[in-house]
Enzyme design. Structure first.
Site, PDB file in Angstrom:
ATOM      1  N   GLY A 113       0.253 -43.995  20.761  1.00 13.33           N
ATOM      2  CA  GLY A 113       0.877 -42.864  21.427  1.00 13.33           C
ATOM      3  C   GLY A 113       0.077 -41.595  21.193  1.00 13.33           C
ATOM      4  N   CYS A 114       0.187 -40.646  22.119  1.00 12.39           N
ATOM      5  CA  CYS A 114      -0.611 -39.415  22.013  1.00 12.39           C
ATOM      6  C   CYS A 114      -0.148 -38.529  20.859  1.00 12.39           C
ATOM      7  CB  CYS A 114      -0.585 -38.658  23.328  1.00 12.39           C
ATOM      8  SG  CYS A 114       1.054 -38.256  23.959  1.00 12.39           S
ATOM      9  N   ASN A 115       1.167 -38.345  20.714  1.00  8.65           N
ATOM     10  CA  ASN A 115       1.672 -37.557  19.586  1.00  8.65           C
ATOM     11  C   ASN A 115       1.373 -38.245  18.259  1.00  8.65           C
ATOM     12  OD1 ASN A 115       2.971 -35.433  21.128  1.00  8.65           O
ATOM     13  ND2 ASN A 115       4.507 -36.950  21.704  1.00  8.65           N
ATOM     14  N   VAL A 116       1.415 -39.565  18.295  1.00 10.36           N
ATOM     15  CA  VAL A 116       1.092 -40.368  17.104  1.00 10.36           C
ATOM     16  C   VAL A 116      -0.338 -40.102  16.665  1.00 10.36           C
ATOM     17  CG1 VAL A 116       0.878 -42.715  16.204  1.00 10.36           C
ATOM     18  CG2 VAL A 116       2.697 -42.171  17.842  1.00 10.36           C
TER      19      VAL A 116
END
Length: 364
Positions: free
Chosen positions: A156-159
């Protein structure tokens, strides 16, 4: 050498479109199939006019018989969709899932945050992820698991932003596992290509910032904790040892994530000078070409990483608060999604890791 043929499902969305943009300029790939759902039969010239070499491709149905027969299959689909489709795909093709279906290792985490069928964990596509330490004290990394794999789960991008910011401190025992706090400023493309309350019309969004998925509900939280556990040399089953207060905030920009991640300093960290703490981050990212630890005193800015697969990083200490603050700026569609996926795909196929990618941003 002949180019690898590529099919992209979810080709008209933001993630699929960014994968197409990168792959269209990649020397080793030839995009021969684009698939979608509501746009079947339409020309890519309508959906991706910024990629003129794909203008003559027509969107086909997202079906196994359409996708199979290609060397590489990219799935840029909503969660649940790629998991159902994956079992019908050619086992000899390299399949990269940009969605969530194959990221989590523990079913309990999936059940709590997603629900529905739980699918097999695939090789995680974050090459720089620290996964422990070797006998000589050097870091082991997720990169070692990627060569030859046929199934890759894109993070994931936020991850990605949160993990890259803090993992050196976790790996070296400089931060407490409890009371980690992450506040992320996120561009609107991070909310997907559809009109909903978290993806407002320009008249409502341009002068406003909006938090979303607050109160421990964001679906990226278990994946971040899973990565924190691995950075500490632990299994995903031990991710519950970490706690994370996580608040993403939509900001009036199309791309980019700026993560501010803080955690309490351990007694070990308190014995170190600021220069020694910074040296931990420097050592952790030495030789990781897409990781850019900025000069002391320079903080990351999203405007400097747009269009690139780089992560700009910084670390500072607040001695009065007893906390370490780690920062990361990434392009959510590139480093946070498609760029990182292509990097992992390069490694899986034995290509140069940086093929088709850049760490040069577009500014202003």
């Amino acid at each position: 050498m002949a180019k690898y043929t590529v099919a992209v499902a979810g080709a008209t969305g933001y993630a699929g479109g960014e994968a197409l943009r990168i792959l269209a300029a990649h020397p080793d790939f030839d995009i021969t199939c684009v698939a979608g759902h509501s746009s079947v039969g339409e020309s890519m010239a309508k959906h991706m006019p910024h990629i003129p070499q794909l203008a003559n491709l027509v969107v086909e149905d997202t079906a196994p018989e359409v996708l199979n027969g290609h060397d590489v299959i990219i799935l840029a689909l909503p969660h649940g969709a790629s998991g159902k489709l994956a079992s019908q795909l050619d086992p000899n093709a390299v399949v990269v899932d940009l969605g969530a279906d194959h990221r989590l290792e523990e079913q309990a985490a999936w059940d709590e945050f997603y629900g529905g069928d739980f699918y097999e964990h695939w090789t995680y596509g974050m090459p720089e992820l620290i996964t422990g330490k070797a006998a000589d004290g050097s870091y082991t990394r997720q990169r070692a698991a990627l060569p030859g794999t046929k199934r890759i789960a894109g993070p994931g991008c936020n991850v990605t932003a949160t993990t890259l910011a803090l993992q050196p401190g976790i790996a070296e025992g400089l931060v407490e596992s409890q009371d980690i706090v992450a506040d992320l400023v996120v561009g609107y493309s991070g909310a997907g290509k559809n009109l909903k309350r978290t993806n407002l019309l320009a008249a409502e969004a341009l002068q406003s910032a909006l938090p979303y998925s607050v109160g421990g509900k964001h679906r990226h939280i278990p994946e971040i904790l899973q990565n924190f556990a691995h950075a500490a040399g632990k299994s995903a089953a031990e991710a519950s040892e970490f706690t994370l207060g996580f608040t993403p905030i939509l900001a009036p920009m199309s791309r980019g994530i700026l993560a501010t991640v803080s955690a309490r300093m351990t007694d070990k960290a308190k014995t170190l000078s600021d220069e020694e703490i910074r040296a931990v981050w420097s050592k952790a990212y030495e030789g990781q070409d897409f990781m850019v630890l900025l000069p002391e005193g320079t903080l990351p800015a999203t405007g400097n990483i747009i269009g690139s697969n780089a992560a700009h990083l910084q670390v500072v200490t607040d001695r009065k608060a007893g906390r370490i603050y780690a920062f990361a700026a990434i392009d959510n569609l590139n480093r946070g999604t498609a760029g990182q996926a292509v990097q992992s795909l390069n490694i899986a196929l034995g290509l140069p890791e940086d093929a088709g990618l850049t760490k040069i941003g577009v500014a202003p």
